[in-house]
Design a protein around this motif. Structure first.
Motif, PDB file in Angstrom:
ATOM      1  N   ASP A  18       0.777  -1.207   0.003  1.00 15.47           N
ATOM      2  CA  ASP A  18      -0.066  -0.049   0.041  1.00 15.47           C
ATOM      3  C   ASP A  18       0.832   1.363   0.042  1.00 15.47           C
ATOM      4  OD1 ASP A  18      -1.852   2.205   0.564  1.00 15.47           O
ATOM      5  OD2 ASP A  18      -2.573   1.247   1.894  1.00 15.47           O
ATOM      6  N   TYR A  19       0.999   1.880  -1.068  1.00 10.03           N
ATOM      7  CA  TYR A  19       1.848   2.894  -1.117  1.00 10.03           C
ATOM      8  C   TYR A  19       1.521   4.189  -0.473  1.00 10.03           C
ATOM      9  CZ  TYR A  19       2.440   0.191  -5.636  1.00 10.03           C
ATOM     10  OH  TYR A  19       2.679  -0.801  -6.528  1.00 10.03           O
ATOM     11  N   ASP A  20       0.459   4.307   0.062  1.00  8.10           N
ATOM     12  CA  ASP A  20      -0.191   5.229   0.658  1.00  8.10           C
ATOM     13  C   ASP A  20       0.019   5.174   2.300  1.00  8.10           C
ATOM     14  OD1 ASP A  20      -1.012   6.608  -1.505  1.00  8.10           O
ATOM     15  OD2 ASP A  20      -2.844   5.929  -1.533  1.00  8.10           O
ATOM     16  N   TRP A  21       0.360   4.073   2.826  1.00  8.05           N
ATOM     17  CA  TRP A  21       0.460   3.617   4.018  1.00  8.05           C
ATOM     18  C   TRP A  21       2.161   3.267   4.427  1.00  8.05           C
ATOM     19  CZ3 TRP A  21      -2.700   4.242   7.797  1.00  8.05           C
ATOM     20  CH2 TRP A  21      -2.392   3.685   8.982  1.00  8.05           C
ATOM     21  N   CYS A  22       2.924   3.113   3.415  1.00  6.49           N
ATOM     22  CA  CYS A  22       4.260   2.827   3.587  1.00  6.49           C
ATOM     23  C   CYS A  22       5.042   4.313   4.015  1.00  6.49           C
ATOM     24  CB  CYS A  22       4.938   2.516   2.078  1.00  6.49           C
ATOM     25  SG  CYS A  22       6.814   2.626   2.173  1.00  6.49           S
ATOM     26  N   ILE A  23       5.919   4.073   4.986  1.00 10.85           N
ATOM     27  CA  ILE A  23       6.475   5.182   5.783  1.00 10.85           C
ATOM     28  C   ILE A  23       8.003   5.341   5.383  1.00 10.85           C
ATOM     29  CG2 ILE A  23       5.034   5.440   7.600  1.00 10.85           C
ATOM     30  CD1 ILE A  23       7.097   3.943   9.523  1.00 10.85           C
ATOM     31  N   GLY A  24       8.516   4.486   4.615  1.00 11.52           N
ATOM     32  CA  GLY A  24       9.851   4.471   3.772  1.00 11.52           C
ATOM     33  C   GLY A  24      11.060   4.130   4.818  1.00 11.52           C
ATOM     34  N   THR A  25      10.676   2.979   5.622  1.00 14.20           N
ATOM     35  CA  THR A  25      11.855   2.661   6.589  1.00 14.20           C
ATOM     36  C   THR A  25      12.902   1.813   5.601  1.00 14.20           C
ATOM     37  OG1 THR A  25      10.882   0.519   7.031  1.00 14.20           O
ATOM     38  CG2 THR A  25      10.464   2.369   8.538  1.00 14.20           C
ATOM     39  N   ARG A  26      12.531   1.057   4.699  1.00 11.50           N
ATOM     40  CA  ARG A  26      13.237   0.385   3.769  1.00 11.50           C
ATOM     41  C   ARG A  26      13.689  -0.865   4.687  1.00 11.50           C
ATOM     42  NH1 ARG A  26      14.968   5.124   3.615  1.00 11.50           N
ATOM     43  NH2 ARG A  26      17.046   4.852   4.033  1.00 11.50           N
ATOM     44  N   ALA A  27      12.987  -1.323   5.585  1.00  6.49           N
ATOM     45  CA  ALA A  27      13.395  -2.522   6.140  1.00  6.49           C
ATOM     46  C   ALA A  27      13.010  -3.677   5.386  1.00  6.49           C
ATOM     47  CB  ALA A  27      12.718  -2.461   7.584  1.00  6.49           C
ATOM     48  N   CYS A  28      12.064  -3.580   4.590  1.00  8.85           N
ATOM     49  CA  CYS A  28      11.532  -4.797   3.504  1.00  8.85           C
ATOM     50  C   CYS A  28      12.758  -5.027   2.425  1.00  8.85           C
ATOM     51  CB  CYS A  28      10.597  -4.362   2.920  1.00  8.85           C
ATOM     52  SG  CYS A  28      10.549  -2.887   2.084  1.00  8.85           S
ATOM     53  N   MET A  29      13.332  -3.853   2.221  1.00  7.53           N
ATOM     54  CA  MET A  29      14.615  -3.913   1.173  1.00  7.53           C
ATOM     55  C   MET A  29      15.688  -4.627   1.789  1.00  7.53           C
ATOM     56  SD  MET A  29      14.192  -0.276  -0.427  1.00  7.53           S
ATOM     57  CE  MET A  29      15.063  -0.446  -1.963  1.00  7.53           C
ATOM     58  N   ALA A  30      16.092  -4.238   3.049  1.00  8.29           N
ATOM     59  CA  ALA A  30      16.954  -5.122   3.753  1.00  8.29           C
ATOM     60  C   ALA A  30      16.919  -6.428   3.784  1.00  8.29           C
ATOM     61  CB  ALA A  30      17.441  -4.352   4.906  1.00  8.29           C
ATOM     62  N   ALA A  31      15.498  -6.744   3.997  1.00  8.54           N
ATOM     63  CA  ALA A  31      15.186  -8.177   4.375  1.00  8.54           C
ATOM     64  C   ALA A  31      14.902  -9.127   2.968  1.00  8.54           C
ATOM     65  CB  ALA A  31      13.871  -8.058   5.324  1.00  8.54           C
ATOM     66  N   CYS A  32      14.819  -8.529   1.928  1.00  9.52           N
ATOM     67  CA  CYS A  32      14.433  -9.297   0.930  1.00  9.52           C
ATOM     68  C   CYS A  32      15.314  -9.948   0.231  1.00  9.52           C
ATOM     69  CB  CYS A  32      13.733  -8.399  -0.420  1.00  9.52           C
ATOM     70  SG  CYS A  32      13.584  -9.253  -1.917  1.00  9.52           S
ATOM     71  N   PRO A  33      15.862 -11.439   0.213  1.00  4.15           N
ATOM     72  CA  PRO A  33      16.933 -12.047  -0.396  1.00  4.15           C
ATOM     73  C   PRO A  33      17.046 -11.966  -1.854  1.00  4.15           C
ATOM     74  CG  PRO A  33      15.307 -13.351   1.108  1.00  4.15           C
ATOM     75  CD  PRO A  33      14.825 -12.119   0.737  1.00  4.15           C
ATOM     76  N   TYR A  34      15.933 -11.487  -2.533  1.00  9.14           N
ATOM     77  CA  TYR A  34      16.037 -11.352  -3.743  1.00  9.14           C
ATOM     78  C   TYR A  34      16.329  -9.957  -4.552  1.00  9.14           C
ATOM     79  CZ  TYR A  34      14.141 -16.267  -3.204  1.00  9.14           C
ATOM     80  OH  TYR A  34      14.070 -17.419  -2.749  1.00  9.14           O
ATOM     81  N   SER A  35      16.441  -9.149  -3.536  1.00  2.00           N
ATOM     82  CA  SER A  35      16.541  -7.598  -4.065  1.00  2.00           C
ATOM     83  C   SER A  35      15.431  -7.090  -4.953  1.00  2.00           C
ATOM     84  CB  SER A  35      18.030  -7.458  -4.722  1.00  2.00           C
ATOM     85  OG  SER A  35      18.956  -7.675  -3.914  1.00  2.00           O
ATOM     86  N   ALA A  36      14.266  -7.520  -4.588  1.00  2.00           N
ATOM     87  CA  ALA A  36      13.241  -7.175  -5.652  1.00  2.00           C
ATOM     88  C   ALA A  36      12.417  -6.221  -5.105  1.00  2.00           C
ATOM     89  CB  ALA A  36      12.293  -8.459  -5.569  1.00  2.00           C
ATOM     90  N   ARG A  37      12.938  -5.339  -4.205  1.00  2.00           N
ATOM     91  CA  ARG A  37      12.072  -4.195  -3.836  1.00  2.00           C
ATOM     92  C   ARG A  37      12.822  -2.965  -4.205  1.00  2.00           C
ATOM     93  NH1 ARG A  37       7.931  -3.771  -0.196  1.00  2.00           N
ATOM     94  NH2 ARG A  37       6.942  -5.842   0.040  1.00  2.00           N
ATOM     95  N   ARG A  38      11.922  -1.825  -4.762  1.00  2.00           N
ATOM     96  CA  ARG A  38      12.621  -0.672  -5.150  1.00  2.00           C
ATOM     97  C   ARG A  38      12.036   0.465  -4.264  1.00  2.00           C
ATOM     98  NH1 ARG A  38      14.995  -3.937  -6.816  1.00  2.00           N
ATOM     99  NH2 ARG A  38      15.246  -4.751  -9.087  1.00  2.00           N
ATOM    100  N   PHE A  39      13.001   1.574  -4.176  1.00  2.00           N
ATOM    101  CA  PHE A  39      12.384   2.752  -3.293  1.00  2.00           C
ATOM    102  C   PHE A  39      12.356   3.798  -4.290  1.00  2.00           C
ATOM    103  CE2 PHE A  39      13.397   6.314  -0.319  1.00  2.00           C
ATOM    104  CZ  PHE A  39      12.323   5.917   0.419  1.00  2.00           C
ATOM    105  N   ASN A  40      11.380   4.748  -4.132  1.00  2.00           N
ATOM    106  CA  ASN A  40      11.456   5.996  -4.942  1.00  2.00           C
ATOM    107  C   ASN A  40      12.088   7.016  -4.430  1.00  2.00           C
ATOM    108  OD1 ASN A  40       9.258   5.432  -7.209  1.00  2.00           O
ATOM    109  ND2 ASN A  40       8.223   4.739  -5.382  1.00  2.00           N
ATOM    110  N   TRP A  41      13.467   7.099  -4.482  1.00  2.00           N
ATOM    111  CA  TRP A  41      14.336   8.416  -3.984  1.00  2.00           C
ATOM    112  C   TRP A  41      14.026   9.761  -4.345  1.00  2.00           C
ATOM    113  CZ3 TRP A  41      17.356   5.926  -0.558  1.00  2.00           C
ATOM    114  CH2 TRP A  41      17.487   4.664  -0.409  1.00  2.00           C
ATOM    115  N   ALA A  42      13.336   9.751  -5.553  1.00  2.00           N
ATOM    116  CA  ALA A  42      12.854  11.073  -5.878  1.00  2.00           C
ATOM    117  C   ALA A  42      11.462  10.900  -6.543  1.00  2.00           C
ATOM    118  CB  ALA A  42      13.896  11.796  -6.727  1.00  2.00           C
ATOM    119  N   ASP A  43      10.672  12.158  -6.789  1.00  2.00           N
ATOM    120  CA  ASP A  43       9.620  12.126  -7.472  1.00  2.00           C
ATOM    121  C   ASP A  43       9.742  11.259  -8.853  1.00  2.00           C
ATOM    122  OD1 ASP A  43       7.580  13.356  -5.670  1.00  2.00           O
ATOM    123  OD2 ASP A  43       8.502  15.309  -6.437  1.00  2.00           O
TER     124      ASP A  43
END
Lengths: 323, 403
Positions: free
Chosen positions: A207-232
């Motif tokens: 849920d993009y509207d609920w995510c607070i951007g801790t990026r813990a999920c990215m650290a946890a993913c063994p498949y490097s599958a998650r992406r963060f929106n560093w800018a607009d």
């Protein structure tokens, strides 16, 4: 039993909870929502339907108090969709349609990929970017294709930056990787606010509207599958895919995480994901794991398949095979 | 009630009175905060693209600083444990200083998490019952819990100790109740462990995914915490001509000595596992210590850190050297630097390099990250300065409640 993992996904307890405890939820978070509606509605000049034009200001207040997707009622989801559509109109001047198709009953999606056929042209990557409204600048891509020397599948020896013009090289194999939609997803466990979860049809959504951007999920993913929106995210106006889903390819904002959803806007409506359609060699197979007549089941039953990083214990639903 | 009003009034009065160097120091801190706030404004406006973080290395300086400060915060309360559970009356005055350091450090620690968030405007999503709090599954939810409880604990401890001293109810001593000492002990171990689990809880990062991480964090905390307090006690003594801190400093030096040795031992143990057997877990270590495929930005940092650690150990190990204050202070500075590098360049960052998919993408903090970190540090130091400014005269009995 091989399929035992999926029954867990099918009877997702959270879904039931959503229906059962609406009253208790109203008690918990409801006052915030009502306050938001009161403020938003008052400032916009009285009550209005979700499809009406809302001002940017009242929408931002509505956004602020928007609840997590699983906790929203049908009406609240419709209101949220109205805000998303208006925001897209204001930002890109396009009319997008945000769908909310629920998980189809009796379906758990699975993926298989024939490594003998993949030639590394990265057309899946391109199709994915177009379909899912991925940011062109900074570049966001859900699929990563790597080049491996024949004789080893060691990812630490892989080349992530090979030249697409020169493929396929005779002594190399090409391996596309994306979210494997784990049945035991470490990203879901890692998120402190439940912004990501496993849907009953086996797709891990955010849920993009609920995510607070801790990026813990990215650290946890063994498949490097998650992406963060560093800018607009930047998408050319005329390239925006207007057929979207709330949990899928609707326009995102900066500061939140996103990931492959098996093209939820397509797959929940009975279509193949964009990467499957785009692959020129037909290396990709997608379908319902619970349907014994499906192509994916044929592959799993008849090919010698393997899964990447099984030792991580995530029980992924993405198989590779050679033939 | 009247006593409390007069207490608050006196606190404000103490804050607003000071010599020229007090005001100069405040100006320095405020400019540090200003620079940090400016850059944080940039980060809020344009997104976290102003940092050098990436999808490959998604945690960096902020999270490393959070972990370092968490360690300092936890271990700073060690004198309270000594004073209460080990009946060391002679360190109880210095224990207050430790609590003040703990309070400032836990504030910094929380702020480092806050500046790392992509959407701080949605922080309310984490409030239990109002938002959705993924407890106990998410390790970050544990961190948030521990930080908040510890913040309240240190706030309460500082407040009560100062107020009791102010009313003349306790002669320079903290509230010497057994349970406070036990709670402090639980906090030291609990907080450090939770912070270690934040990293070691991911099968995706074999470099972190080791049981020795929590003991390593504990050892590191008992180096950095006491080292900071040793320096603080002397600086405060310097400005206040108060030199009754010798027993506390001696005790802290001994704790630091043991912890430094144990920390180096644990580093060695890890090195053995990394380099005697070759597996997934050793790749990041190879990158860290020797470089990988031509990439090796962290190599000089980690060797310098271990070098500093060895020198610090030598300085605190020999009694004759340890008892010379100048050498002890140098050892403290070296040890703090060592632990900080070990946490940032030596642990958080190499955990992401190479990625779980074998990609090598290097990271060095951006200007914005450094300035924002300096800003947070300045906020912490400001809190600390003001608290010390209030606490010293009260603990020394110069300011008292008079009816």
């Amino acid at each position: 039993m091989k399929w035992s993992g999926f029954s867990k996904a099918r009877s997702n307890p959270r879904r039931k909870e959503r229906l059962l405890s609406r009253r208790s939820l109203l008690r918990r978070g409801g006052w915030l929502g009502s306050l938001g509606m009161l403020l938003g509605g008052g400032l916009a000049g009285g009550a209005r339907a979700a499809t009406d034009e809302g001002s940017a200001f009242s929408d931002s207040i509505g956004d602020f108090f928007q609840k997590q997707y699983q906790e929203m009622t049908k009406d609240e989801i419709q209101e949220a969709i109205g805000r998303i559509e208006r925001k897209a109109k204001r930002r890109y001047n396009v009319d997008i349609k945000v769908g909310d198709a629920p998980p189809p009953p009796g379906v758990v999606f699975g993926f298989a990929l024939n490594l003998s056929r993949c030639t590394g042209v990265r057309e899946c990557v391109e199709a994915c970017v177009q379909e899912n409204n991925l940011s062109r600048s900074p570049q966001v891509q859900y699929i990563r294709v790597v080049e491996l020397k024949k004789g080893s599948l060691d990812l630490h020896e892989s080349n992530h930056y090979y030249d697409t013009e020169k493929v396929p090289l005779p002594d190399k194999i090409y391996m596309p990787m994306q979210c494997v939609q784990c049945n035991n997803p470490p990203c879901v466990k890692a998120c402190p606010v439940d912004a990501t979860w496993l849907e009953p049809d086996g797709i891990v959504v955010t849920d993009y509207d609920w995510c607070i951007g801790t990026r813990a999920c990215m650290a946890a993913c063994p498949y490097s599958a998650r992406r963060f929106n560093w800018a607009d995210p930047v998408i050319p106006k005329d390239e925006i895919n207007t057929d979207t889903h709330f949990l899928g390819n609707r326009p995102r904002e900066r500061g939140v995480v996103e990931k492959c959803t098996n093209c939820i806007q397509r797959s929940r409506n009975g279509r193949n994901p964009a990467c499957v359609e785009a692959c020129p060699t037909g290396a990709r197979v997608f379908g319902n794991l619970l349907d014994p007549t499906s192509e994916i089941r044929y592959v799993l039953d008849n090919k010698r398949v393997f899964r990447l990083k099984e030792e991580a214990g995530c029980d992924p639903k993405f198989w590779y095979y050679f033939d | 009630m009247r006593a409390f009003g007069s207490f608050c009034f006196d606190c404000v009065k103490l804050t607003l009175r000071g010599k020229w160097y007090y005001w100069l120091w405040l100006v320095v801190l405020l400019s540090g905060i200003g620079v940090g706030v400016m850059h944080y404004g940039d980060q809020l406006r344009t997104g976290m693209v102003v940092t050098h973080l990436s999808d490959q290395v998604n945690w960096g300086l902020y999270i490393a600083n959070f972990i370092f400060m968490g360690g300092v915060a936890a271990a700073s309360i060690v004198l309270v444990i000594a004073a209460i559970l080990y009946k060391r009356e002679d360190v109880s005055q210095a224990a207050l200083m430790g609590v003040v350091v703990a309070l400032s450090a836990v504030i910094m620690s929380s702020l480092y998490i806050l500046v790392d968030l992509g959407r701080p405007d949605r922080l309310w999503h984490m409030i239990p019952f109002i938002g959705r709090y993924n407890f106990p599954y998410s390790l970050l939810s544990w961190d948030a819990l521990v930080l908040n409880v510890y913040l309240l604990f240190t706030l309460w401890l500082t407040g009560t100790m100062l107020f009791k001293n102010y009313r003349g109810q306790a002669q320079g001593a903290p509230i010497m109740r057994q349970w406070v000492g036990i709670a402090a002990m639980v906090f030291v171990i609990g907080m450090v462990t939770v912070e270690a689990f934040l990293l070691s809880g991911y099968e995706a990062r074999p470099f972190w995914n080791t049981a020795v991480l929590a003991p390593r964090f504990l050892a590191a905390a008992f180096v950095s915490g006491p080292a900071v307090i040793i320096l603080v006690l002397q600086v405060v003594g310097w400005f206040d001509k108060q030199r009754a801190t010798a027993p506390a400093i001696d005790l802290l030096a001994i704790i630091m000595q043991a912890a430094l040795l144990f920390n180096l031992f644990l580093v060695g143990v890890e090195m053995f596992t990394h380099f005697y057997t070759q597996g997934e877990h050793s790749i990041s270590a190879k990158y860290l210590y020797f470089g990988l495929k031509g990439f090796g930005r962290l190599v000089p940092w980690i060797w310098i850190a271990h070098g500093l650690g060895v020198v610090a150990v030598c300085l605190v190990l020999v009694r004759a050297l340890r008892q010379r204050r100048v050498l002890l202070n140098i050892a403290c500075l070296l040890a703090i630097t060592e632990i900080w590098i070990e946490k940032t360049m030596g642990l958080v960052i190499p955990g992401f390099i190479p990625t779980s998919m074998g990609e090598i993408f290097e990271y060095m903090p951006a200007e914005a990250e450094i300035f924002i970190s300096v800003g947070v540090l300045s906020i912490g130091l400001l809190v600390f300065t003001v608290l010390v400014k209030i606490a010293l005269p009260i603990v020394l009995g110069r300011v008292r409640y008079s009816t």
